[in-house]
Structures are given as structure tokens and as C-alpha cells.
Design a protein around this motif. Sequence first.
Motif, PDB file in Angstrom:
ATOM      1  N   ILE A 160       0.838  -1.210   0.000  1.00  0.00           N
ATOM      2  CA  ILE A 160       0.000   0.000   0.000  1.00  0.00           C
ATOM      3  C   ILE A 160       0.869   1.255   0.000  1.00  0.00           C
ATOM      4  N   ASN A 198       0.461  -4.350  -5.934  1.00  0.00           N
ATOM      5  CA  ASN A 198       0.508  -3.080  -6.639  1.00  0.00           C
ATOM      6  C   ASN A 198       1.189  -3.351  -7.979  1.00  0.00           C
ATOM      7  N   TYR A 203      -1.497   1.718  -8.664  1.00  0.00           N
ATOM      8  CA  TYR A 203      -2.735   1.110  -8.173  1.00  0.00           C
ATOM      9  C   TYR A 203      -2.439   0.131  -7.045  1.00  0.00           C
ATOM     10  N   ILE A 204      -3.500  -0.177  -6.303  1.00  0.00           N
ATOM     11  CA  ILE A 204      -3.455  -1.174  -5.235  1.00  0.00           C
ATOM     12  C   ILE A 204      -4.628  -2.118  -5.448  1.00  0.00           C
ATOM     13  N   ILE A 225     -11.664   4.569  -4.959  1.00  0.00           N
ATOM     14  CA  ILE A 225     -11.775   3.140  -4.707  1.00  0.00           C
ATOM     15  C   ILE A 225     -12.903   2.552  -5.550  1.00  0.00           C
ATOM     16  N   GLU A 262      -4.386   7.372  -1.406  1.00  0.00           N
ATOM     17  CA  GLU A 262      -5.377   8.141  -2.159  1.00  0.00           C
ATOM     18  C   GLU A 262      -4.921   9.585  -2.361  1.00  0.00           C
ATOM     19  N   LEU A 268      -3.900   3.540   3.270  1.00  0.00           N
ATOM     20  CA  LEU A 268      -4.767   3.682   2.102  1.00  0.00           C
ATOM     21  C   LEU A 268      -5.178   5.137   1.884  1.00  0.00           C
ATOM     22  N   TYR A 320      -2.740  -9.510  -2.476  1.00  0.00           N
ATOM     23  CA  TYR A 320      -2.535  -8.072  -2.326  1.00  0.00           C
ATOM     24  C   TYR A 320      -1.426  -7.688  -3.293  1.00  0.00           C
ATOM     25  N   LYS A 380      -5.074   4.533  -7.526  1.00  0.00           N
ATOM     26  CA  LYS A 380      -6.359   3.839  -7.664  1.00  0.00           C
ATOM     27  C   LYS A 380      -6.368   2.622  -6.750  1.00  0.00           C
ATOM     28  N   ILE A 381      -7.492   2.361  -6.096  1.00  0.00           N
ATOM     29  CA  ILE A 381      -7.619   1.253  -5.164  1.00  0.00           C
ATOM     30  C   ILE A 381      -8.760   0.353  -5.625  1.00  0.00           C
ATOM     31  N   TYR A 382      -8.476  -0.937  -5.714  1.00  0.00           N
ATOM     32  CA  TYR A 382      -9.462  -1.932  -6.118  1.00  0.00           C
ATOM     33  C   TYR A 382      -9.612  -2.947  -4.994  1.00  0.00           C
TER      34      TYR A 382
END
Length: 229
Positions: free
Chosen positions: A17, A89, A23-24, A74, A45, A41, A87, A50-52
Motif C-alpha cells: 500500500i 501493486n 494502483y493497489i 476506490i 489516495e 490507504l 494483495y 487507484k484502489i481496487y
Amino acid sequence: MEFLTTKGIAASIEKIIRDAKEYIVIISPYVKVDSTYLDRLYEAEQRHIKIYLIFGKEDLRDLEKEKIQRFKNIKIYYLENLHAKCYMNESIALITSMNLYGYSEANNREMGIEIDRNHNQELYESISNEALSIRQSSKEYNNHNWNNSYSKPNYENNYSRTTLGYCIRCRKRIELNLYRPLCDSCYPIWSQYGNTDYQEQYCHKCGKQIDSWDEKLTYAHPICSNCDN
């Protein structure tokens, strides 16, 4: 590649993270986000990462939903039969037994393998492809409503001045026709299954290759976000 036990896994998730540049991706059947991960997180941001998040097994609890929905960048997905935990990136992937759940870190004995893209690109790409496949099989989560449909844009007047486009599968130059964005060679292969939501590679209008988590090019929606504006 590195073998990790419980505390090492927790540190690896935090590192994924913290060090993300693009992205994550969080794939975890059960989600109860630890405050440390939440802080990381939020920091991600602020860096426009970008967080998925893909979860399963049970609905998000109200408290977790309240935490997660504060994020602007997210995207949340639900897959009922999800059991994988991953998990990642853009440079590191972690395959592990640990859920994103505080109890797991504090009480369970866990194992995991961390893969660095720079040292094992082929394995990393295999993990990334499977993670993307899981996302494509999931339903987008939005306030208790499942929404995995993509509205059909109004193409009637958008591109009347352009006559040539690209095949969304092989990038061959073809007539710009947003209702048939595949060339004569690729269309028969696609038509065997007829899956209008299958992920393709190239924008039908500009030909840009799309292979990131940000975009989804399909037969039903064959143009990238830049061309769709």
C-alpha cells in the motif's frame, strides 16, 4: 520471491500500500480494515493511487462500509465464491492465507509468498492476470446494489468524421464501427462465445493498448475513456 509468516505478511501488505505508484489491488473474502492499513490507504489516495477491493462471503458490515466509502478513488467488487487472498501493486504481489481482517493478524498463524515483478516477471504477470480475471468475474458493489453492466453509449453522432479505427483484439486497421469493433479474422473467434463483456486490448478509435486496471475495453464498450469523453 520470499516466504513470509504472519508478521512478515502484515508488513508486506503495508509496504504494498505504502509503495504503490499506480494502483493497489486487495482481494480478500473477509474485510475488516485495520487502522494502520486505513491510514496507509488514505495516504495512497492522496497520491492519486487507484484502489481496487474485491471481497466475498458476506456483506460489508456497516462500519467497514462507512470507512471504505470515504475514499474517492476506490472501486469495490463482490464475488460470492471468492476464497483467494492476494494483495498487489504494480510491482509486488503477495499470495497469502491472510484475510484483510484484524483478527487474522492478531490470532492466526499465516503463510505467504511475496513476488517482486523485477525479479520474477513471468510469475508476477500470471498473478496479475488471474487477479484481473477475478475482478472481471465480480460484480461492482454500490450501496447494496450489484451493478456489473456498462451502459451503451450513444455513438450515433460522435465519430462521423472518422472512417478508420482499430480491431480491439489485434489492432489491425479496420473501418470504425462501434457496433462491430473486431476485424474479419478476430470476429469469428469472438463469435464462438459471443461474450460482449470479455476484456479486449486496444481502443477501437485511437488504438491505444489498454492492459491496466483502470480501463475495461469490451465488444459492448470498445473505446477508452479518453475517446469516450
